[in-house]
Design a protein around this motif. Structure first.
Motif, PDB file in Angstrom:
ATOM      1  N   GLY A 117       0.770  -1.235   0.000  1.00  0.00           N
ATOM      2  CA  GLY A 117       0.000   0.000   0.000  1.00  0.00           C
ATOM      3  C   GLY A 117       0.803   1.287   0.000  1.00  0.00           C
ATOM      4  O   GLY A 117       0.227   2.361   0.192  1.00  0.00           O
ATOM      5  N   LEU A 118       2.105   1.221  -0.219  1.00  0.00           N
ATOM      6  CA  LEU A 118       2.915   2.434  -0.240  1.00  0.00           C
ATOM      7  C   LEU A 118       2.775   3.168  -1.572  1.00  0.00           C
ATOM      8  O   LEU A 118       2.498   2.557  -2.610  1.00  0.00           O
ATOM      9  N   THR A 119       2.958   4.481  -1.525  1.00  0.00           N
ATOM     10  CA  THR A 119       3.078   5.276  -2.749  1.00  0.00           C
ATOM     11  C   THR A 119       4.417   6.005  -2.710  1.00  0.00           C
ATOM     12  O   THR A 119       5.142   5.973  -1.703  1.00  0.00           O
ATOM     13  N   MET A 120       4.733   6.686  -3.796  1.00  0.00           N
ATOM     14  CA  MET A 120       5.989   7.420  -3.866  1.00  0.00           C
ATOM     15  C   MET A 120       6.037   8.600  -2.892  1.00  0.00           C
ATOM     16  O   MET A 120       7.105   9.175  -2.686  1.00  0.00           O
ATOM     17  N   ASP A 121       4.922   8.917  -2.278  1.00  0.00           N
ATOM     18  CA  ASP A 121       4.914   9.988  -1.273  1.00  0.00           C
ATOM     19  C   ASP A 121       5.240   9.471   0.124  1.00  0.00           C
ATOM     20  O   ASP A 121       5.467  10.256   1.038  1.00  0.00           O
ATOM     21  N   ASP A 122       5.270   8.150   0.281  1.00  0.00           N
ATOM     22  CA  ASP A 122       5.461   7.563   1.610  1.00  0.00           C
ATOM     23  C   ASP A 122       6.921   7.289   1.953  1.00  0.00           C
ATOM     24  O   ASP A 122       7.263   7.150   3.121  1.00  0.00           O
ATOM     25  N   VAL A 123       7.771   7.190   0.955  1.00  0.00           N
ATOM     26  CA  VAL A 123       9.176   6.843   1.186  1.00  0.00           C
ATOM     27  C   VAL A 123      10.006   8.127   1.201  1.00  0.00           C
ATOM     28  O   VAL A 123      10.070   8.858   0.212  1.00  0.00           O
ATOM     29  N   LEU A 124      10.630   8.383   2.352  1.00  0.00           N
ATOM     30  CA  LEU A 124      11.399   9.608   2.545  1.00  0.00           C
ATOM     31  C   LEU A 124      12.887   9.298   2.646  1.00  0.00           C
ATOM     32  O   LEU A 124      13.295   8.192   3.004  1.00  0.00           O
ATOM     33  N   PHE A 125      13.695  10.301   2.341  1.00  0.00           N
ATOM     34  CA  PHE A 125      15.148  10.160   2.425  1.00  0.00           C
ATOM     35  C   PHE A 125      15.704  11.391   3.128  1.00  0.00           C
ATOM     36  O   PHE A 125      15.262  12.513   2.879  1.00  0.00           O
ATOM     37  N   GLY A 126      16.668  11.176   4.024  1.00  0.00           N
ATOM     38  CA  GLY A 126      17.257  12.329   4.698  1.00  0.00           C
ATOM     39  C   GLY A 126      17.972  11.947   5.968  1.00  0.00           C
ATOM     40  O   GLY A 126      18.585  10.873   6.063  1.00  0.00           O
ATOM     41  N   ASN A 127      17.872  12.822   6.978  1.00  0.00           N
ATOM     42  CA  ASN A 127      18.613  12.661   8.220  1.00  0.00           C
ATOM     43  C   ASN A 127      17.688  12.784   9.424  1.00  0.00           C
ATOM     44  O   ASN A 127      16.794  13.638   9.445  1.00  0.00           O
ATOM     45  N   GLN A 184       8.960   2.423 -16.180  1.00  0.00           N
ATOM     46  CA  GLN A 184       7.959   1.518 -15.618  1.00  0.00           C
ATOM     47  C   GLN A 184       6.783   2.266 -14.991  1.00  0.00           C
ATOM     48  O   GLN A 184       5.694   1.711 -14.840  1.00  0.00           O
ATOM     49  N   LEU A 185       6.975   3.526 -14.637  1.00  0.00           N
ATOM     50  CA  LEU A 185       5.966   4.257 -13.871  1.00  0.00           C
ATOM     51  C   LEU A 185       4.818   4.794 -14.724  1.00  0.00           C
ATOM     52  O   LEU A 185       3.815   5.250 -14.185  1.00  0.00           O
ATOM     53  N   GLY A 186       4.969   4.784 -16.044  1.00  0.00           N
ATOM     54  CA  GLY A 186       3.908   5.291 -16.897  1.00  0.00           C
ATOM     55  C   GLY A 186       3.738   6.794 -16.831  1.00  0.00           C
ATOM     56  O   GLY A 186       2.629   7.312 -17.013  1.00  0.00           O
ATOM     57  N   VAL A 187       4.826   7.506 -16.575  1.00  0.00           N
ATOM     58  CA  VAL A 187       4.796   8.972 -16.497  1.00  0.00           C
ATOM     59  C   VAL A 187       5.472   9.541 -17.737  1.00  0.00           C
ATOM     60  O   VAL A 187       6.100   8.805 -18.503  1.00  0.00           O
ATOM     61  N   PRO A 188       5.355  10.852 -17.974  1.00  0.00           N
ATOM     62  CA  PRO A 188       6.018  11.439 -19.140  1.00  0.00           C
ATOM     63  C   PRO A 188       7.520  11.173 -19.135  1.00  0.00           C
ATOM     64  O   PRO A 188       8.140  11.019 -18.084  1.00  0.00           O
ATOM     65  N   GLU A 246       0.032   9.396  -6.835  1.00  0.00           N
ATOM     66  CA  GLU A 246      -0.559   8.632  -7.932  1.00  0.00           C
ATOM     67  C   GLU A 246       0.219   7.352  -8.237  1.00  0.00           C
ATOM     68  O   GLU A 246      -0.304   6.441  -8.879  1.00  0.00           O
ATOM     69  N   ILE A 247       1.490   7.275  -7.768  1.00  0.00           N
ATOM     70  CA  ILE A 247       2.359   6.163  -8.150  1.00  0.00           C
ATOM     71  C   ILE A 247       2.507   5.180  -6.997  1.00  0.00           C
ATOM     72  O   ILE A 247       3.119   5.499  -5.974  1.00  0.00           O
ATOM     73  N   PRO A 248       1.941   3.974  -7.118  1.00  0.00           N
ATOM     74  CA  PRO A 248       2.099   2.971  -6.048  1.00  0.00           C
ATOM     75  C   PRO A 248       3.486   2.334  -6.095  1.00  0.00           C
ATOM     76  O   PRO A 248       4.131   2.273  -7.151  1.00  0.00           O
ATOM     77  N   ILE A 249       3.959   1.878  -4.959  1.00  0.00           N
ATOM     78  CA  ILE A 249       5.189   1.079  -4.879  1.00  0.00           C
ATOM     79  C   ILE A 249       4.778  -0.344  -4.554  1.00  0.00           C
ATOM     80  O   ILE A 249       4.251  -0.619  -3.469  1.00  0.00           O
ATOM     81  N   GLU A 250       4.995  -1.241  -5.501  1.00  0.00           N
ATOM     82  CA  GLU A 250       4.644  -2.648  -5.300  1.00  0.00           C
ATOM     83  C   GLU A 250       5.790  -3.365  -4.584  1.00  0.00           C
ATOM     84  O   GLU A 250       6.956  -2.951  -4.655  1.00  0.00           O
ATOM     85  N   THR A 251       5.475  -4.444  -3.916  1.00  0.00           N
ATOM     86  CA  THR A 251       6.502  -5.168  -3.160  1.00  0.00           C
ATOM     87  C   THR A 251       7.509  -5.883  -4.064  1.00  0.00           C
ATOM     88  O   THR A 251       8.561  -6.320  -3.582  1.00  0.00           O
ATOM     89  N   ASP A 252       7.195  -6.021  -5.356  1.00  0.00           N
ATOM     90  CA  ASP A 252       8.163  -6.621  -6.274  1.00  0.00           C
ATOM     91  C   ASP A 252       8.891  -5.577  -7.107  1.00  0.00           C
ATOM     92  O   ASP A 252       9.609  -5.918  -8.057  1.00  0.00           O
ATOM     93  N   ASP A 253       8.740  -4.302  -6.782  1.00  0.00           N
ATOM     94  CA  ASP A 253       9.490  -3.246  -7.445  1.00  0.00           C
ATOM     95  C   ASP A 253      10.891  -3.150  -6.841  1.00  0.00           C
ATOM     96  O   ASP A 253      11.043  -3.083  -5.611  1.00  0.00           O
ATOM     97  N   VAL A 254      11.900  -3.133  -7.676  1.00  0.00           N
ATOM     98  CA  VAL A 254      13.276  -2.946  -7.229  1.00  0.00           C
ATOM     99  C   VAL A 254      13.679  -1.506  -7.556  1.00  0.00           C
ATOM    100  O   VAL A 254      13.710  -1.107  -8.725  1.00  0.00           O
ATOM    101  N   ILE A 255      13.975  -0.742  -6.514  1.00  0.00           N
ATOM    102  CA  ILE A 255      14.358   0.661  -6.677  1.00  0.00           C
ATOM    103  C   ILE A 255      15.866   0.775  -6.474  1.00  0.00           C
ATOM    104  O   ILE A 255      16.416   0.261  -5.503  1.00  0.00           O
TER     105      ILE A 255
END
Length: 266
Positions: A130-140, A214-218, A238-247
């Motif tokens: 159920g994650l989207t690209m807005d849920d994964v953060l990077f930083g300190n 893979q994301l179907g974006v411009p 709008e972009i889901p992160i599936e459990t079989d996606d390798v980032i």
């Protein structure tokens, strides 16, 4: 002379020293119930806690004797963990290295990394549904209040210039500075676990490149266009992160110099 100690792990309470593999192109496995992947670190001018200086071909690539190589074997990371098939890495005789692409997403890009002084590459899968690209953060994040030095305000303004999506609370009891992964990462690639994966940088000057097909974006002509597009929170959601996606990502910049840890402002 300052010395660095590099640690990695699934949380701040589960860290393993990895200074001995910095600048070696070796990877370290990170696994939890939320993430499964590996990390590879390069630091220009790195001096470890024992005072040893180790250099990396990431910053001074070793040229290939031929114009290209291909390896269609299955990629096996640290601990024998399989990430699917690698389509190979390719070198190019073109002077426009930023325009060279391959289906593996790891191509010649020496000019793009010319001013880089560190690289933290991560590849793996998020295992939470159920994650989207807005849920994964990077930083300190920090465990205690920071004593910010003189000039830190200018540094923060510079960071907001580099990354407008950066949010922070550096004067709090537990300071933090975080951005959405997809809108802050210099290089970002995504693929399915059962398909071609994106290789980490190699000693001959192949680097992780953007690949968001893979994301179907411009189509984005460069990573900056991708970061600008996903600075919009609705686009990220709008972009889901599936459990079989390798980032695969490469967090690499040049505004810090090592080993003296000097801030380089433009």
């Amino acid at each position: 002379m300052p010395k660095l100690r590099v640690l990695a792990g699934p949380s701040a309470n589960e860290l393993t020293p990895i200074s001995h593999i910095v600048n070696t192109f070796q990877t370290h496995r990170i696994k939890s119930n939320r993430f499964d992947g590996e990390i590879c670190v390069h630091i220009k001018g790195f001096v470890d806690e024992d005072g040893n200086r180790n250099d990396s071909a990431y910053f001074d690539p070793i040229p290939l004797s031929s114009t290209g190589t291909s390896n269609d074997s299955e990629y096996i990371g640290v601990g024998g963990h399989k990430y699917g098939k690698s389509v190979g890495s390719f070198s190019s005789t073109s002077s426009d290295t930023s325009s060279v692409q391959s289906s593996s997403g790891s191509v010649k890009g020496g000019e793009q990394r010319k001013a880089v002084t560190w690289s933290i590459q991560v590849r793996g899968r998020f295992l939470v549904e159920g994650l989207t690209m807005d849920d994964v953060l990077f930083g300190n994040t920090f465990d205690r209040r920071l004593k910010l030095p003189w000039g830190s305000g200018a540094a923060l303004k510079f960071m907001n210039f580099v990354d407008p999506t950066l949010e922070h609370s550096l004067n709090s009891e537990r300071p933090w500075a975080l951005s959405p992964l997809i809108s802050t990462m210099p290089y970002f690639a995504i693929s399915h676990a059962d398909g071609p994966t994106h290789e980490f940088a190699t000693p001959n000057g192949a680097y992780v490149q953007d690949d968001t097909r893979q994301l179907g974006v411009p189509h984005f002509k460069n990573p900056g266009a991708r970061r600008q597009y996903f600075s919009n929170v609705s686009k990220r959601r709008e972009i889901p992160i599936e459990t079989d996606d390798v980032i695969t990502t490469d967090f690499c910049y040049g505004f810090l110099s090592f080993p003296e840890i000097r801030l380089n402002l433009p």
